[in-house]
Design an enzyme around this catalytic site. Sequence first.
Site, short mmCIF file in Angstrom:
data_model
loop_
_atom_site.label_atom_id
_atom_site.label_comp_id
_atom_site.label_asym_id
_atom_site.label_seq_id
_atom_site.Cartn_x
_atom_site.Cartn_y
_atom_site.Cartn_z
N ARG A 96 70.11 -94.87 38.65
CA ARG A 96 69.29 -95.11 37.46
C ARG A 96 67.90 -95.61 37.83
NH1 ARG A 96 72.73 -95.39 32.84
NH2 ARG A 96 70.92 -96.07 31.68
N ASN B 157 65.49 -103.80 30.41
CA ASN B 157 65.32 -102.36 30.60
C ASN B 157 64.55 -101.84 29.41
OD1 ASN B 157 66.82 -102.15 32.87
ND2 ASN B 157 68.50 -101.00 31.97
N GLY B 158 63.75 -100.81 29.62
CA GLY B 158 63.07 -100.20 28.48
C GLY B 158 61.59 -100.51 28.50
N LYS C 125 68.08 -91.03 37.07
CA LYS C 125 69.09 -90.14 36.52
C LYS C 125 68.97 -90.03 35.00
CE LYS C 125 72.70 -87.53 36.60
NZ LYS C 125 72.37 -86.14 36.94
N GLU D 152 65.42 -73.24 36.35
CA GLU D 152 66.31 -74.28 36.88
C GLU D 152 66.24 -74.33 38.41
OE1 GLU D 152 67.69 -76.77 35.81
OE2 GLU D 152 69.37 -77.23 37.12
N TRP E 189 63.47 -98.90 37.81
CA TRP E 189 62.64 -97.70 37.86
C TRP E 189 61.37 -98.08 37.12
CZ3 TRP E 189 60.16 -94.39 34.52
CH2 TRP E 189 59.78 -93.13 35.03
N GLU F 23 62.20 -81.10 42.48
CA GLU F 23 62.56 -82.51 42.28
C GLU F 23 63.18 -83.14 43.54
OE1 GLU F 23 65.27 -83.47 39.09
OE2 GLU F 23 66.51 -81.73 39.48
N HIS G 74 50.94 -61.22 35.26
CA HIS G 74 49.92 -61.79 34.37
C HIS G 74 49.30 -63.07 34.93
CE1 HIS G 74 50.96 -58.83 31.34
NE2 HIS G 74 52.23 -59.06 31.66
O1 M6R Z 1 70.86 -86.64 30.66
P1 M6R Z 1 70.06 -85.47 30.19
O2 M6R Z 1 70.74 -84.19 30.31
O3 M6R Z 1 69.51 -85.70 28.80
O4 M6R Z 1 68.80 -85.46 31.15
C1 M6R Z 1 67.75 -84.57 30.96
C2 M6R Z 1 66.83 -84.53 32.15
O5 M6R Z 1 66.27 -85.79 32.38
C3 M6R Z 1 67.56 -84.08 33.43
O6 M6R Z 1 68.17 -82.84 33.26
C4 M6R Z 1 66.57 -83.99 34.60
O7 M6R Z 1 65.63 -82.98 34.38
C5 M6R Z 1 67.31 -83.78 35.91
N1 M6R Z 1 66.74 -84.60 36.92
C6 M6R Z 1 67.27 -82.38 36.37
O8 M6R Z 1 67.94 -82.20 37.58
#
Ligand code: M6R
Length: 600
Positions: free
Chosen positions: A27, A102-103, A595, A473, A76, A480, A496
């Site tokens: 997280r 958090n937040g 995450k 994807e 984070w 990432e 294009h």
């Molecule tokens: O938990 P979620 O599916 O809502 O998360 C969405 C994105 O944050 C998540 O898919 C992110 O893009 C991943 N790191 C992709 O691998």
Amino acid sequence: MCGIVGYIGWREAAPLLLNGLKRLEYRGYDSAGIALLNGSLLVMKQKGSVSGLEVAAEGLSLDMQSATLGIGHTRWATHGEPSDNNAHPHKNALGDIAVIHNGIIENYSALKQELTAQGLIDKIWKSDQSLDLESATRSALRHVDGAYGICVISSREPDKIVVARKGSPLVIGIGTGEFFIASDAAPLIEHTNKVVYLSDGELAVITREGYTVKTIENIEQEKIITELDFSLEKIEKGGFEHFMLKEIFEQPAVMHDVMRGRVRLEEGRICLGGIEDYLDRLKHAKRIVICACGTSWHAALIGEYLIEEFARIPVEVDYASEFRYRNPIVGVDDVVIVISQSGETADTLAALRTAKEKGALVMGICNVVGSTIARETLCGMYTHAGPEVGVASTKAFTAQVIMLYMLALALSKGRTLSHDEIALNLKELSRIPEKATRILELESQIKDIAERFQGARNALYLGRGYNFPVALEGALKLKEISYIHAEGYPAAEMKHGPIALIDKDMPVIFIATRDSTYAKILSNIEEVRSRKGRVIAIANEGDQEVSRLAEHVIYIPQSSGPITPLLTVIPLQLLAYHIATFRGCNVDRPRNLAKSVTVE
Ligand code: M6R
């Protein structure tokens, strides 16, 4: 985003907190800290990972080693760089209150001017001697705008932890004479499977004897105890070097789990318990809007193609973050589907609430059972992919796509597809886990390719139709975790613009499976080759044509167009994984990422 843990009971708190923080490191991992209460209050925190903090904790005094109450945090960074000072917990000026947050507090700037060196809870508490930690926290939270998940302890009331949430998740784990607090269930499972999920706007006071939950307005709440249904082994690496690799390899089993009880092959029908009562309304929706972020958004795009093709209901896909802020035209005749692995993504949650306010039927597809999105949607389905720990989403994606495939078929029943057509599709779906297993056997070939391309600075992923979202994807996975700039495009769009990028150093990954656009894709490959681009192709077994054109071909089993994303994505996950590991990147903890993105 950021992880919180807490413990109150009879065991030494420090090792429990540190272990819990490790389980939550996906997280956030910019900095970490713990606060221990045993007569006096000690805060130990520093920039860097939990293992660094663990080393520092070896120097804890005997008194603090035997503390049986404490809180911990892994951060984070949103506001303020990662540093020892910005790490949580924070203490008040007197050093007798410790707070974890958090937040994002949106009015932080105004509060900061007022409170520097004192602390909001402390200030309120001191201004009214009749208050206690609970009511001082409650009053403080009334001054705060934005999202929070907080934990507060104080040596003035040494036998309790006060927690509250709005936007950032919190779970209480119930043991025997002991209680645990965490941002999600991962750190709890080795201690208890009984949990209570706090809802937004709730505040709980936890002692060794029990807990009470009230709203911020002080109204008592009845909470349901939920039993967690996953085991410790699911959140451990099980012999794999990284969680990401383990989760890639779990996909065949996950595919079975998603379909279990839902795909009734013998009867040729689908049973989607979580939405059964709403299926009619879904079928008669004027329009379906799907909102999600990141990888879940890519799954949503595939969902759009599937639902429109099978059920002929118009579908729009929106980034959840855009949906909320563009005053969307959505009403009672529409269905809004939100997709989220974590069920806690702030933008997706906000989109859900916007859709609800506008009267749409809101349905969820989530992985984490009991998550906020799952609880706030009117109906929905769990993907049952098990805990996904790797920051890069893999098995959650394939589970979401299967879910959408089943949904599209369920929506087409009695309307656009015959019983036989549905049965045929289900049969093909049921063969997918075995085909996925065969693709995983190609790992060493994919690793070899990865080795050759580890030095790339850019990469282009191209696909058409159902494989366009897969191209997106694949590119997201690569960027990432390996930090190589990558873009996904519909193959025909290459001409294009992106074609200008192609030279002898540019890897171009084509998804060239045999479907209605196959011939066009071959022409696109030729276009790249004639500009000396380096072509890696994903093609169907037995395809000689592609091998003539591409430098490397990864052969996967044949399947129909709508189902191919479930297969084509797997080599792309493995390619990204191996390129990243060759580059020495920490794939489970990519820089700057977390995450679960619980802030907007
Ligand atoms: O938990 P979620 O599916 O809502 O998360 C969405 C994105 O944050 C998540 O898919 C992110 O893009 C991943 N790191 C992709 O691998």
